[in-house]
Design a protein around this motif. Structure first.
Motif, PDB file in Angstrom:
ATOM      1  N   MET A   1     -32.131  34.140  35.114  1.00 15.51           N
ATOM      2  CA  MET A   1     -32.564  33.523  33.869  1.00 15.51           C
ATOM      3  C   MET A   1     -31.416  32.796  33.170  1.00 15.51           C
ATOM      4  O   MET A   1     -31.600  31.720  32.606  1.00 15.51           O
ATOM      5  N   ILE A   4     -31.007  29.369  34.603  1.00 16.11           N
ATOM      6  CA  ILE A   4     -32.034  28.450  34.103  1.00 16.11           C
ATOM      7  C   ILE A   4     -31.697  28.006  32.685  1.00 16.11           C
ATOM      8  O   ILE A   4     -31.787  26.822  32.333  1.00 16.11           O
ATOM      9  N   PHE A   5     -31.297  28.965  31.855  1.00 11.44           N
ATOM     10  CA  PHE A   5     -30.969  28.652  30.465  1.00 11.44           C
ATOM     11  C   PHE A   5     -29.771  27.709  30.387  1.00 11.44           C
ATOM     12  O   PHE A   5     -29.717  26.835  29.511  1.00 11.44           O
ATOM     13  N   GLU A  25     -42.300  22.169  26.402  1.00 11.75           N
ATOM     14  CA  GLU A  25     -42.316  23.318  27.298  1.00 11.75           C
ATOM     15  C   GLU A  25     -40.916  23.892  27.476  1.00 11.75           C
ATOM     16  O   GLU A  25     -40.733  25.128  27.494  1.00 11.75           O
ATOM     17  N   GLU A  26     -39.907  23.025  27.602  1.00 18.57           N
ATOM     18  CA  GLU A  26     -38.534  23.506  27.746  1.00 18.57           C
ATOM     19  C   GLU A  26     -38.074  24.253  26.496  1.00 18.57           C
ATOM     20  O   GLU A  26     -37.407  25.291  26.582  1.00 18.57           O
ATOM     21  N   ALA A  28     -39.970  25.851  24.410  1.00 18.73           N
ATOM     22  CA  ALA A  28     -40.660  27.147  24.401  1.00 18.73           C
ATOM     23  C   ALA A  28     -39.974  28.125  25.352  1.00 18.73           C
ATOM     24  O   ALA A  28     -39.756  29.296  25.010  1.00 18.73           O
ATOM     25  N   ASN A  29     -39.601  27.642  26.527  1.00 17.49           N
ATOM     26  CA  ASN A  29     -38.924  28.510  27.503  1.00 17.49           C
ATOM     27  C   ASN A  29     -37.570  28.971  26.978  1.00 17.49           C
ATOM     28  O   ASN A  29     -37.192  30.136  27.131  1.00 17.49           O
ATOM     29  N   GLU A  32     -38.098  31.655  24.336  1.00 15.59           N
ATOM     30  CA  GLU A  32     -38.467  32.942  24.946  1.00 15.59           C
ATOM     31  C   GLU A  32     -37.240  33.631  25.544  1.00 15.59           C
ATOM     32  O   GLU A  32     -37.070  34.848  25.385  1.00 15.59           O
ATOM     33  N   MET A  33     -36.390  32.874  26.214  1.00 22.27           N
ATOM     34  CA  MET A  33     -35.200  33.478  26.820  1.00 22.27           C
ATOM     35  C   MET A  33     -34.215  33.965  25.760  1.00 22.27           C
ATOM     36  O   MET A  33     -33.518  34.962  25.950  1.00 22.27           O
ATOM     37  N   ASP A  38     -32.653  37.091  27.556  1.00 21.19           N
ATOM     38  CA  ASP A  38     -32.433  36.824  28.971  1.00 21.19           C
ATOM     39  C   ASP A  38     -31.209  35.938  29.177  1.00 21.19           C
ATOM     40  O   ASP A  38     -30.569  35.988  30.227  1.00 21.19           O
ATOM     41  N   ALA A  67     -43.575  29.570  21.431  1.00 17.77           N
ATOM     42  CA  ALA A  67     -42.990  30.842  21.885  1.00 17.77           C
ATOM     43  C   ALA A  67     -43.199  31.931  20.844  1.00 17.77           C
ATOM     44  O   ALA A  67     -43.453  33.092  21.199  1.00 17.77           O
ATOM     45  N   GLN A  70     -46.521  33.274  21.295  1.00 16.82           N
ATOM     46  CA  GLN A  70     -46.622  34.076  22.506  1.00 16.82           C
ATOM     47  C   GLN A  70     -46.008  35.464  22.319  1.00 16.82           C
ATOM     48  O   GLN A  70     -46.560  36.468  22.781  1.00 16.82           O
TER      49      GLN A  70
END
Length: 355
Positions: A1, A4-5, A25-26, A28-29, A32-33, A38, A67, A70
Motif C-alpha cells: 500500500m 501505491i501511495f 478516484e485517486e 478517494a484512494n 482511505e490509505m 496504510d 472516502a 465509505q
C-alpha cells in the motif's frame, strides 16, 4: 500500500510546474490509505503539506468526501424525512471571537428545524474552544453517546451531535499530523462540508478565503448537494459578522443559477457593532447563560442577528426581518433555555443507560 501511495504523493508533491491533480478516484484512494494508516507516517505528513501547497481541486475534495462516506458514520434519516441542517464549523475551534453557533442551533431546534453538529476535542492549529466543550460547560456531554443515541436525540429534541473521536475514530489519526505540520491540511475543508446524515440535508458552512468558497461550491456540485449556505464567517465559522458586511452564497433545490450571492449589511437592520471577544471559556459560558436568561448584551445582539438570518434561510420565517423578530421573541420567552433543558434531559438519560 505504501508503494501505491507513493505514486499519488509524487503527483501532488512534484512542484508548482510539474505536479498533477488527482482524479476523484485517486483522491478517494489516498484518503482511505491515510485514514486506515496504510501509508507510512512520512508519506502522510508529506502528502498533507504538499496537498495544501498545491491547493486541492473540487474533484479531489469530492473524492476525499467519497472516502469519508465509505469509512465514516451516518445518522439514519428521521421519520418523515425533514430537511436536517448540518452545521460545519472548524474543528480547531475559536480563539478570538465568542461563538454563537450553539445558540443558533438551539434557536433552530426550538423552531422545529433539526440540526446536526459535529467535531472533536481541542486540536491544532488554532487550539481554540471546540463546540463539544461549550456543550459540556452547559451540562450536556455528547462524548459518550452511541450513534443510535445521537439519532434518538435528533428525533426527540431536533438536535444531535456527532463526536468524531467515538463515531469516526479513523479521523483521530490526523490530529497529531495537524499538530506536527502546524498548518491546516485540506481535510480541514472536508470537515466543514462533510454531511454525516442519510436524508435530506441543508449544509451550513463557513469559510475565510474566496478560493475556499469556490472549492466548496465545485465540490458540492460534483456531490449533488443542492441545498447549502456558505458564509464568510467569523474565524471560518458559520457565524455572521457584525463589524462588516456578511458575504453569503446560497443554493436551494430548483435554483437555475449555480448559486445566489447575498451581501447583508448589519447596520441596515440595526445590528452593526463590535464582535464580542473571546476572553476565556469560563467567561464565554457565563455570557451564554446570561443570553439564555434573556439578559441584554452585545452577545445577545449577535445571537439575534445570526438566529434571525438562519430562521429565514431555513424557511421558518418568510423574510429576514421576521426572522430577527422571532429570534428576539425566542430569547425573551425562554424558549432557548427550554430547548436546552430538553436536550440535557434526553442526553443525560442516554448517558445513564449507556453500556
Amino acid at each position: 500500500m505504501s508503494i501505491i501511495f507513493r505514486e499519488l504523493l509524487k503527483k501532488v508533491g512534484s512542484g508548482s510546474h510539474t505536479h498533477k491533480d488527482l482524479t476523484r478516484e485517486e483522491a478517494a484512494n489516498a484518503t482511505e490509505m491515510i485514514l486506515n494508516e496504510d501509508a507510512t507516517p512520512a508519506q502522510i505528513g508529506a502528502f498533507l503539506i504538499a496537498h495544501r501547497i498545491k491547493r486541492p481541486t473540487s474533484e479531489e475534495l469530492a473524492g476525499m468526501l467519497d472516502a469519508y462516506d465509505q469509512l465514516g458514520c451516518t445518522v439514519p434519516r428521521l421519520s418523515g424525512d425533514p430537511i436536517v441542517t448540518v452545521m460545519g464549523t472548524p474543528y480547531d475551534g475559536r480563539s478570538r471571537t465568542a461563538p454563537v453557533t450553539l445558540l443558533t442551533a438551539l434557536m433552530l431546534a426550538a423552531s422545529g428545524v433539526p440540526v446536526i453538529q459535529h467535531g472533536g476535542d481541542c486540536m491544532a492549529t488554532k487550539y481554540g474552544i471546540p463546540l463539544v466543550e461549550i456543550w459540556q460547560g452547559l451540562g450536556i456531554d455528547f462524548t459518550r453517546l452511541s450513534l443510535t443515541q445521537v439519532h434518538q436525540s435528533l428525533e426527540t429534541t431536533r438536535f444531535g451531535f456527532i463526536y468524531t473521536p467515538n463515531h469516526f475514530p479513523a479521523t483521530q489519526s490526523l490530529v497529531n499530523y495537524r499538530d506536527q505540520i502546524g498548518k491546516r491540511p485540506p481535510f480541514a475543508t472536508i470537515e466543514l462540508i462533510w454531511l454525516p446524515y442519510a436524508g435530506n440535508v441543508h449544509l451550513v458552512a463557513g469559510f475565510v478565503h474566496p478560493p475556499t468558497e469556490e472549492f466548496m461550491q465545485g465540490t458540492l456540485a460534483l456531490r449533488g448537494v443542492n441545498n447549502y449556505t456558505l458564509v464568510k464567517g467569523l474565524e471560518g465559522s458559520c457565524d455572521l459578522p457584525r463589524e462588516r458586511t456578511a458575504i453569503i452564497s446560497t443554493h436551494k433545490p430548483g435554483d437555475s443559477e449555480p448559486y445566489q450571492r447575498l451581501k447583508l449589511h448589519p447596520r441596515d437592520y440595526g445590528f452593526e457593532g463590535k464582535e464580542v471577544p473571546l476572553e476565556s471559556k469560563e467567561q464565554l459560558l457565563a455570557q451564554i447563560k446570561d443570553v439564555l436568561a434573556g439578559k441584554s448584551s452585545e452577545l445577545q445582539k449577535s445571537v439575534i442577528w445570526n438566529g434571525g438570518f438562519y430562521l429565514w434561510r431555513c424557511g421558518v420565517c418568510p423574510a429576514l426581518e421576521d426572522g430577527l423578530s422571532k429570534a428576539e421573541s425566542l430569547l425573551t420567552t425562554g424558549a432557548l433555555q427550554q430547548q436546552l433543558t430538553e436536550i440535557e434531559s434526553t442526553v443525560s438519560y442516554s448517558n445513564r443507560h449507556s453500556g
